[in-house]
Motif scaffolding. Structure first.
Motif, PDB file in Angstrom:
ATOM      1  N   HIS A 184       2.122   7.682 -10.153  1.00 22.30           N
ATOM      2  CA  HIS A 184       0.969   6.790 -10.304  1.00 22.30           C
ATOM      3  C   HIS A 184       1.008   6.104 -11.659  1.00 22.30           C
ATOM      4  O   HIS A 184       0.790   4.895 -11.763  1.00 22.30           O
ATOM      5  CB  HIS A 184      -0.332   7.578 -10.195  1.00 22.30           C
ATOM      6  CG  HIS A 184      -0.763   7.840  -8.798  1.00 22.30           C
ATOM      7  ND1 HIS A 184      -2.071   7.776  -8.419  1.00 22.30           N
ATOM      8  CD2 HIS A 184      -0.083   8.166  -7.681  1.00 22.30           C
ATOM      9  CE1 HIS A 184      -2.180   8.062  -7.138  1.00 22.30           C
ATOM     10  NE2 HIS A 184      -0.977   8.310  -6.677  1.00 22.30           N
ATOM     11  N   TRP A 200      -4.412   4.204   7.291  1.00 23.59           N
ATOM     12  CA  TRP A 200      -4.853   3.258   6.264  1.00 23.59           C
ATOM     13  C   TRP A 200      -3.901   2.079   6.042  1.00 23.59           C
ATOM     14  O   TRP A 200      -4.358   0.931   6.008  1.00 23.59           O
ATOM     15  CB  TRP A 200      -5.130   4.007   4.961  1.00 23.59           C
ATOM     16  CG  TRP A 200      -5.522   3.115   3.842  1.00 23.59           C
ATOM     17  CD1 TRP A 200      -6.662   2.358   3.752  1.00 23.59           C
ATOM     18  CD2 TRP A 200      -4.779   2.868   2.664  1.00 23.59           C
ATOM     19  NE1 TRP A 200      -6.672   1.668   2.577  1.00 23.59           N
ATOM     20  CE2 TRP A 200      -5.519   1.968   1.879  1.00 23.59           C
ATOM     21  CE3 TRP A 200      -3.562   3.321   2.173  1.00 23.59           C
ATOM     22  CZ2 TRP A 200      -5.085   1.514   0.648  1.00 23.59           C
ATOM     23  CZ3 TRP A 200      -3.128   2.873   0.942  1.00 23.59           C
ATOM     24  CH2 TRP A 200      -3.882   1.980   0.194  1.00 23.59           C
ATOM     25  N   ILE A 223      -1.535  -1.096  -3.907  1.00 24.55           N
ATOM     26  CA  ILE A 223      -2.727  -0.254  -3.923  1.00 24.55           C
ATOM     27  C   ILE A 223      -2.293   1.152  -3.535  1.00 24.55           C
ATOM     28  O   ILE A 223      -1.633   1.348  -2.518  1.00 24.55           O
ATOM     29  CB  ILE A 223      -3.774  -0.763  -2.916  1.00 24.55           C
ATOM     30  CG1 ILE A 223      -4.158  -2.198  -3.239  1.00 24.55           C
ATOM     31  CG2 ILE A 223      -4.998   0.148  -2.911  1.00 24.55           C
ATOM     32  CD1 ILE A 223      -4.938  -2.864  -2.123  1.00 24.55           C
ATOM     33  N   ILE A 224      -2.636   2.120  -4.355  1.00 23.81           N
ATOM     34  CA  ILE A 224      -2.297   3.514  -4.084  1.00 23.81           C
ATOM     35  C   ILE A 224      -3.601   4.253  -3.800  1.00 23.81           C
ATOM     36  O   ILE A 224      -4.564   4.145  -4.553  1.00 23.81           O
ATOM     37  CB  ILE A 224      -1.572   4.161  -5.276  1.00 23.81           C
ATOM     38  CG1 ILE A 224      -0.280   3.404  -5.582  1.00 23.81           C
ATOM     39  CG2 ILE A 224      -1.299   5.643  -5.004  1.00 23.81           C
ATOM     40  CD1 ILE A 224       0.401   3.838  -6.859  1.00 23.81           C
ATOM     41  N   LYS A 225      -3.625   4.983  -2.695  1.00 22.86           N
ATOM     42  CA  LYS A 225      -4.831   5.712  -2.314  1.00 22.86           C
ATOM     43  C   LYS A 225      -4.444   7.111  -1.856  1.00 22.86           C
ATOM     44  O   LYS A 225      -3.448   7.287  -1.180  1.00 22.86           O
ATOM     45  CB  LYS A 225      -5.545   4.951  -1.195  1.00 22.86           C
ATOM     46  CG  LYS A 225      -6.918   5.467  -0.878  1.00 22.86           C
ATOM     47  CD  LYS A 225      -7.645   4.510   0.044  1.00 22.86           C
ATOM     48  CE  LYS A 225      -9.018   5.040   0.379  1.00 22.86           C
ATOM     49  NZ  LYS A 225      -9.743   4.135   1.271  1.00 22.86           N
ATOM     50  N   GLU A 226      -5.254   8.093  -2.254  1.00 25.24           N
ATOM     51  CA  GLU A 226      -5.000   9.481  -1.884  1.00 25.24           C
ATOM     52  C   GLU A 226      -5.912   9.896  -0.736  1.00 25.24           C
ATOM     53  O   GLU A 226      -7.055   9.467  -0.645  1.00 25.24           O
ATOM     54  CB  GLU A 226      -5.239  10.394  -3.083  1.00 25.24           C
ATOM     55  CG  GLU A 226      -4.267  10.146  -4.207  1.00 25.24           C
ATOM     56  CD  GLU A 226      -4.511  11.059  -5.393  1.00 25.24           C
ATOM     57  OE1 GLU A 226      -5.566  11.728  -5.450  1.00 25.24           O
ATOM     58  OE2 GLU A 226      -3.649  11.084  -6.275  1.00 25.24           O
ATOM     59  N   PHE A 227      -5.359  10.759   0.136  1.00 25.37           N
ATOM     60  CA  PHE A 227      -6.087  11.238   1.302  1.00 25.37           C
ATOM     61  C   PHE A 227      -5.947  12.752   1.409  1.00 25.37           C
ATOM     62  O   PHE A 227      -4.944  13.320   0.991  1.00 25.37           O
ATOM     63  CB  PHE A 227      -5.529  10.603   2.581  1.00 25.37           C
ATOM     64  CG  PHE A 227      -5.750   9.121   2.645  1.00 25.37           C
ATOM     65  CD1 PHE A 227      -6.887   8.605   3.231  1.00 25.37           C
ATOM     66  CD2 PHE A 227      -4.818   8.248   2.109  1.00 25.37           C
ATOM     67  CE1 PHE A 227      -7.098   7.239   3.284  1.00 25.37           C
ATOM     68  CE2 PHE A 227      -5.013   6.880   2.154  1.00 25.37           C
ATOM     69  CZ  PHE A 227      -6.155   6.372   2.744  1.00 25.37           C
ATOM     70  N   ARG A 260       0.835  -1.203   0.000  1.00 28.59           N
ATOM     71  CA  ARG A 260       0.000   0.000   0.000  1.00 28.59           C
ATOM     72  C   ARG A 260       0.865   1.247   0.000  1.00 28.59           C
ATOM     73  O   ARG A 260       1.915   1.276   0.620  1.00 28.59           O
ATOM     74  CB  ARG A 260      -0.896   0.042   1.230  1.00 28.59           C
ATOM     75  CG  ARG A 260      -1.914  -1.051   1.268  1.00 28.59           C
ATOM     76  CD  ARG A 260      -2.752  -0.911   2.488  1.00 28.59           C
ATOM     77  NE  ARG A 260      -3.757  -1.949   2.539  1.00 28.59           N
ATOM     78  CZ  ARG A 260      -4.563  -2.118   3.541  1.00 28.59           C
ATOM     79  NH1 ARG A 260      -4.501  -1.337   4.600  1.00 28.59           N
ATOM     80  NH2 ARG A 260      -5.453  -3.075   3.519  1.00 28.59           N
ATOM     81  N   ALA A 316      -4.157   9.061   6.138  1.00 30.20           N
ATOM     82  CA  ALA A 316      -3.131   8.419   5.309  1.00 30.20           C
ATOM     83  C   ALA A 316      -2.209   7.533   6.143  1.00 30.20           C
ATOM     84  O   ALA A 316      -1.782   6.470   5.691  1.00 30.20           O
ATOM     85  CB  ALA A 316      -2.315   9.486   4.575  1.00 30.20           C
ATOM     86  N   ALA A 319       0.008   5.247   0.705  1.00 33.30           N
ATOM     87  CA  ALA A 319      -0.941   6.297   1.059  1.00 33.30           C
ATOM     88  C   ALA A 319      -0.313   7.650   0.742  1.00 33.30           C
ATOM     89  O   ALA A 319       0.813   7.922   1.134  1.00 33.30           O
ATOM     90  CB  ALA A 319      -1.294   6.220   2.535  1.00 33.30           C
TER      91      ALA A 319
END
Length: 60
Positions: free
Chosen positions: A26, A49, A36-40, A7, A46, A9
Motif C-alpha cells: 500500500h 467489487w 484504488i485499493i480497498k480491503e475486504f 482497482r 473482494a 481488492a
C-alpha cells in the motif's frame, strides 16, 4: 508507469506477517496513477467489487 488496472481488492489476512506485507505494498503504491485499493473481510465481496462500474468525476 501507466496500468490498465484501476482497482485492487484485498482480503485482509489474519496472519500478522501477511498484513504487514500488504501494508508495505500500500505504501509503495500510494499516489501511483489512479489505482484504488480497498480491503475486504470476505472473499466474495473482494471478488465482486472490481466488477462494479467505476465512477469518474465530471470535469468542467
Amino acid at each position: 508507469m501507466h496500468s490498465t488496472i484501476r482497482r485492487n481488492a484485498i482480503v485482509v489476512s489474519e496472519d500478522f506477517f501477511n498484513r504487514t506485507a500488504v501494508e508495505q505494498i500500500h505504501k509503495r503504491a500510494a499516489g501511483k496513477d489512479n489505482m484504488i485499493i480497498k480491503e475486504f473481510d470476505k472473499k466474495i465481496l473482494a471478488l465482486a467489487w472490481p466488477k462494479q462500474p467505476i465512477s469518474i468525476p465530471a470535469t468542467e
